[in-house]
Every structure is written in C-alpha cells, then in structure tokens.
Design an enzyme around this catalytic site. Structure first.
Site, PDB file in Angstrom:
ATOM      1  N   GLU A  45       0.736  -1.163   0.114  1.00  0.00           N
ATOM      2  CA  GLU A  45       0.149  -0.046   0.020  1.00  0.00           C
ATOM      3  C   GLU A  45       0.697   1.247  -0.051  1.00  0.00           C
ATOM      4  OE1 GLU A  45      -3.541   0.391  -0.291  1.00  0.00           O
ATOM      5  OE2 GLU A  45      -2.578   2.399  -0.666  1.00  0.00           O
TER       6      GLU A  45
ATOM      7  N   CYS B 294       5.633   4.843   9.164  1.00  0.00           N
ATOM      8  CA  CYS B 294       6.229   3.979   7.919  1.00  0.00           C
ATOM      9  C   CYS B 294       7.579   4.343   7.805  1.00  0.00           C
ATOM     10  CB  CYS B 294       5.344   4.333   6.537  1.00  0.00           C
ATOM     11  SG  CYS B 294       3.751   3.543   6.637  1.00  0.00           S
TER      12      CYS B 294
HETATM   13  P1  NAD Z   1      -2.369   0.183  12.491  1.00  0.00           P
HETATM   14  O1  NAD Z   1      -1.577  -0.243  13.477  1.00  0.00           O
HETATM   15  O2  NAD Z   1      -3.194   1.495  12.172  1.00  0.00           O
HETATM   16  O3  NAD Z   1      -3.535  -1.177  12.258  1.00  0.00           O
HETATM   17  C1  NAD Z   1      -3.286  -2.380  12.489  1.00  0.00           C
HETATM   18  C2  NAD Z   1      -4.754  -3.009  12.787  1.00  0.00           C
HETATM   19  O4  NAD Z   1      -4.460  -4.402  13.002  1.00  0.00           O
HETATM   20  C3  NAD Z   1      -5.046  -2.540  14.373  1.00  0.00           C
HETATM   21  O5  NAD Z   1      -6.287  -2.255  14.508  1.00  0.00           O
HETATM   22  C4  NAD Z   1      -4.766  -3.937  14.997  1.00  0.00           C
HETATM   23  O6  NAD Z   1      -5.720  -3.965  16.288  1.00  0.00           O
HETATM   24  C5  NAD Z   1      -5.143  -4.932  14.027  1.00  0.00           C
HETATM   25  N1  NAD Z   1      -4.558  -6.365  14.420  1.00  0.00           N
HETATM   26  C6  NAD Z   1      -3.385  -6.499  15.061  1.00  0.00           C
HETATM   27  N2  NAD Z   1      -3.296  -7.935  15.125  1.00  0.00           N
HETATM   28  C7  NAD Z   1      -4.291  -8.387  14.761  1.00  0.00           C
HETATM   29  C8  NAD Z   1      -4.878  -9.880  14.482  1.00  0.00           C
HETATM   30  N3  NAD Z   1      -4.176 -10.792  14.725  1.00  0.00           N
HETATM   31  N4  NAD Z   1      -6.241  -9.884  13.892  1.00  0.00           N
HETATM   32  C9  NAD Z   1      -6.852  -8.794  13.530  1.00  0.00           C
HETATM   33  N5  NAD Z   1      -6.534  -7.437  13.710  1.00  0.00           N
HETATM   34  C10 NAD Z   1      -5.265  -7.150  14.229  1.00  0.00           C
HETATM   35  O7  NAD Z   1      -1.578  -0.239  11.345  1.00  0.00           O
HETATM   36  P2  NAD Z   1      -1.382   0.477   9.774  1.00  0.00           P
HETATM   37  O8  NAD Z   1      -1.089   1.701   9.944  1.00  0.00           O
HETATM   38  O9  NAD Z   1      -2.727   0.468   9.058  1.00  0.00           O
HETATM   39  O10 NAD Z   1      -0.515  -0.505   9.213  1.00  0.00           O
HETATM   40  C11 NAD Z   1      -0.680  -1.608   8.780  1.00  0.00           C
HETATM   41  C12 NAD Z   1       0.222  -2.110   7.479  1.00  0.00           C
HETATM   42  O11 NAD Z   1       0.377  -1.090   6.677  1.00  0.00           O
HETATM   43  C13 NAD Z   1       2.069  -1.930   8.065  1.00  0.00           C
HETATM   44  O12 NAD Z   1       2.503  -2.827   7.581  1.00  0.00           O
HETATM   45  C14 NAD Z   1       2.434  -0.695   7.655  1.00  0.00           C
HETATM   46  O13 NAD Z   1       3.612  -0.176   7.603  1.00  0.00           O
HETATM   47  C15 NAD Z   1       1.621  -0.637   6.356  1.00  0.00           C
HETATM   48  N6  NAD Z   1       1.312   0.754   5.668  1.00  0.00           N
HETATM   49  C16 NAD Z   1       0.788   1.855   6.513  1.00  0.00           C
HETATM   50  C17 NAD Z   1       0.429   3.085   5.912  1.00  0.00           C
HETATM   51  C18 NAD Z   1       0.122   4.007   6.739  1.00  0.00           C
HETATM   52  O14 NAD Z   1       0.193   5.327   6.384  1.00  0.00           O
HETATM   53  N7  NAD Z   1      -0.473   3.934   7.930  1.00  0.00           N
HETATM   54  C19 NAD Z   1       0.601   3.189   4.559  1.00  0.00           C
HETATM   55  C20 NAD Z   1       1.299   2.217   3.703  1.00  0.00           C
HETATM   56  C21 NAD Z   1       1.395   0.760   4.288  1.00  0.00           C
END
Ligand code: NAD
Length: 442
Positions: free
Chosen positions: A149, A261
C-alpha cells in the site's frame, strides 16, 4: 466481490471503506474489541479526512461491517486482505508475528478458492512464508498476492481511489485476474496497475519509501549547510525543483521524517541488506541524519536560551507526525518534548487532532501540559515551537501570538512563516535553512 480485511487500522479501514464504496461487500476483522464495538456503533476510530463520510455511507448501505470473528469473516470471502501491523523489532527487522499468526489461523477457515493479499509492508520472502503457513492447514486452493500500500495518511481516500499505481506481485494467472477485476475501477492509463513477481512487489514498497526519505534528508542537509553559509534554502529548493529530473515535491526541509512507515521501513530495509551481506551505506546515513534532524529545533532553542531550560516554558504547536492525521508514531514533536523536559523546561503542547493520542502516550508526565487550543498554549510561554504544518498554524494571528508569548520568539521546524512577515511583527524567528530574523526593538 466479498472481501475481508484483517486489521482495521489506517490502511485496513481505508481499504475496506473504499472497496465497499465501489460496491463490494466488505467485512473488517480486528482483535481490538473496543475498536470493533466503536465501529459497529458507527464511530470512526482514526482521523482521516473524508473517511467518515465513506464509512457512514457504506455501513448504511450494508456493504461495510465489523467483527472480531475471523472464521465468520473469511467464510464467504473471495479476497482476504492482511492489513496488519509490522512494527520494528530491536534489530530493525519487521516484526511479522501478527501476519504469521493470522496465516496459521486462515488455513482451516478457507471454504473455497481464495486470494490472500498482503497489504502490510513486509520484507522480501514474506509472501512465501505466508503461503507455507496457510498451506500447512488448508484443504482448498488459494493464492498469495503481495499488494503493498502506498497511501499517505491525510490523503488516504484520494490515494486509494486514484492511486499513482497499484502494484500486484504474484506468479498466479488466476490471482492476477481476480486482482485486475478488483482494481479495475481504480486503475487506468494514468493510474496504472503493475504486475510483477512477489519479491519485486515487496521490495518496491521499501524502495519507494527509502527514496522519499533520501529526498527529505538531502534537503535537510542542504538546509543545515545553508544556515552556515548564509543562504536561503527556499530559494535553492525552487531553483532545483524546477528541473524535471528533480521535481518540486518533497523538497521541503524540516525537522526530520516520522510516522508509522518511514522510520521503521528504512530500518527494516537496512536489516534486510545486512542479512544479505549487502553494505547499503546510504541507508545508514539517512537513519543517522534523521535522528540528528529531529532535535535540530531544540539545539536552536538551547543556543538562544542556554543549555539549561529550567524555569522556561515552551508552547509547541503540532504533535502529529504530519498535518491532517492524528498519528503520532515516531513524530518529531515527541522527541522535542522529551529533549526539553530533559533539559529542565516545560512544554505546553497543542494539536488539532492528536492531543488525545499524546495524552495516552505520556500519561501523567511532569513538565508536559496539553492545551485545549492553539492560543491558550501560548499564554506566558517563552517561545513558540512549530513541529507540524497544520494549516490553522499557517494562518495564525501573529499579532495575537506575539501578545500572548512572554517574549515574541518563534522556532519554526516547518518553515511555515514568511521571513518578512515575522520581521514586520518584530519576532525573533528561527526556521530551517533560512536566515534568522532578529528583533529590532530589543
Ligand atoms: P495500524 O496499527 O493502524 O492497524 C493495524 C490494525 O491491526 C490494528 O487495528 C490492530 O488492532 C489490528 N490487529 C493486530 N493484530 C491483529 C490480528 N491478529 N487480527 C486482526 N487484527 C489485528 O497499522 P497501519 O498503519 O494500518 O499499517 C498496517 C500495515 O500497512 C503496516 O505494515 C504498515 O507499514 C503498512 N502501511 C501503512 C501506511 C500508513 O500510512 N499507516 C501506509 C502504507 C503501508
């Protein structure tokens, strides 16, 4: 299509809401029961411009729902997205435990051919590991796809709906067709979809983020040098940005990159390089330059007020790592707060969206007060520090700022004010890579 999103954070919730908006039936699963309950009651758990509207519309149309029950959520899914956290471990590597745990659970829950899509940012080889874990318990066919993403917090809805590109890593023709159909509405010649092998897809995300931090760090270095040479980085930025090969975007110097990130992804790529006997020296430089840049504003503060900041109070505007988000992960503001408190000073901080997250982060922290408004934060402070370029700070009433501060001093980590304007209001004004404005009337 029936879609399941596992992990309902910044990426998962945006992905789920936008895919539902496109007519898919989306079920979001999370282990955070409180968060799921709030979403079931119609509350958006994060601040992201435009998300609430899409979220509410699709709940109303019964295309978007939330559960903690993974088995129920995946039973009818054509596609399962993993949007799970991949935080850094102590050695810099990405912690894949959430992804691998879910991969272990998925196998027996699959009822028919399913495409499992990894949307998290993960090191090369993760898709292969997920495949192995799912296959260990699965009795139906499935494919694993890497679909990193690239959305930016603050612009996430727009980025998802009109992406610069969609990257799909898979060796399976069947999965490729499913992904092509899913993204058909979001891609065209201007918003292309690129198919590649899964390793290249995984690495492309790290390559993109590293390049962006390289641009940021390069401009921070030019800014620091400009200060020593009496040059103005704003003029340099414009001069070089007009060259198409360089480009105007992402050339703004500041107090370092933060967020959920960049810091972790650069460290993870560095770890990958080390583990593969590759000396990626550039990455080490970026990491150490950024650590230095995060406290550059405090250095300026100490040069002005002295190393011992006891008895001094500083107003801090902006706590999120960038504007238009409430995300404070690795935010430079946190490093500033810690450094000021360590030097004996007090901080009165304010952010339009991130106050609550900062309160949770610090708990009861002596030396730190969270203000309820931008102007109340200034009352009696010895100086104002700007750490995030929210538009409300850009358009601040500078006369009022000068009146409320004990002395009209502003240390601006985002270069949001014009030098001439600050001079005309008789501020002491220091920014990044631009000449210092000193007071005429002292
Ligand atoms: P986040 O921490 O906001 O959300 C992760 C969610 O996963 C949380 O709600 C958590 O409760 C849930 N979770 C954890 N373990 C779980 C499980 N076993 N089953 C179900 N849910 C579970 O993370 P994010 O910022 O959305 O990032 C997610 C991924 O995307 C990461 O690898 C990040 O590097 C990548 N990413 C993030 C962004 C950004 O801008 N935030 C952009 C691109 C890529």
């Amino acid at each position: 299509m029936n879609i399941t999103i596992v992990g309902t954070g910044y990426v998962g919730l945006v992905t789920g809401s936008c895919l539902a908006d496109n007519g898919n039936i989306v079920t979001c699963v999370d282990i955070d029961t409180e968060k799921v309950r709030a979403m079931q009651q119609g509350q958006v758990p994060i601040y992201e411009p435009g998300l609430e509207e899409v979220f509410e519309r699709n709940i109303k149309m019964e295309r978007l729902s939330f559960t903690i029950d993974l088995a129920q959520a995946v039973a009818t899914a054509d596609i399962i997205f993993l949007a799970l956290p991949t935080p850094p471990r102590d050695d810099g590597s990405a912690d894949l435990s959430a992804i691998l745990r879910v991969a272990d659970q998925l196998g027996p829950l699959l009822k028919h051919y399913t495409v499992i899509v990894d949307k998290s940012t993960v090191p090369v080889g993760t898709a292969a590991q997920v495949r192995e874990r799912v296959a260990a318990n699965a009795s139906v066919e499935f494919d694993i796809v890497s679909n990193p993403e690239f959305l930016r917090e603050g612009f996430a809805i727009k980025d998802f709906n009109t992406p610069d590109r969609v990257v799909i890593g898979t060796g399976s023709e069947r999965a490729r067709e499913v992904m092509r159909e899913l993204y058909n509405a979001f891609t065209d010649d201007e918003h292309p979809i690129y198919f590649m092998d899964e390793n290249s897809a995984e690495l492309s995300k790290y390559a993109a983020n590293t390049f962006l931090t390289l641009k940021i760090s390069f401009m921070n270095e030019i800014a620091n040098l400009s200060e020593k040479l009496g040059a103005n980085v704003d003029d340099i930025r414009r001069a070089i940005g007009s060259d198409d090969r360089i480009g105007r975007r992402f050339l703004f110097p500041g107090i370092g990159y933060g967020g959920s990130c960049f810091p972790k992804d650069i460290r993870a790529l560095h770890r990958t390089a080390l583990d593969n006997d590759y000396d990626f020296a550039l990455l080490e430089s970026i990491i150490s330059l950024n650590a230095h840049q995060k406290i550059v504003l405090v250095k300026k503060l100490k040069q002005h007020f002295g190393d011992d900041l006891s008895g001094k109070t500083f107003a801090l505007w902006g706590l999120s790592f960038k504007p238009d988000t409430d995300d404070i992960r690795e935010a430079p503001a946190l490093y500033i707060i810690d450094s000021i408190i360590r030097a004996g000073g007090r901080v009165v901080a304010y952010d339009p969206e991130a106050n609550e997250n900062v309160r949770k982060h610090y708990g009861q922290q002596p030396g730190l007060t969270i203000a309820e408004g931008a102007y109340p934060a200034l009352e009696g402070a010895d100086a104002l520090l700007v750490a995030t370029e929210w538009s409300m700070f850009r358009s601040a009433d500078l006369k009022r700022v000068a009146k409320l501060l004990r002395q009209p001093a502003v240390f601006d980590g985002r270069n949001i004010y014009d030098l001439e304007t600050m001079r005309s209001h008789d501020f002491h004004y220091e920014s990044i890579g631009r000449p210092k404005v000193t007071r005429a009337k002292v």
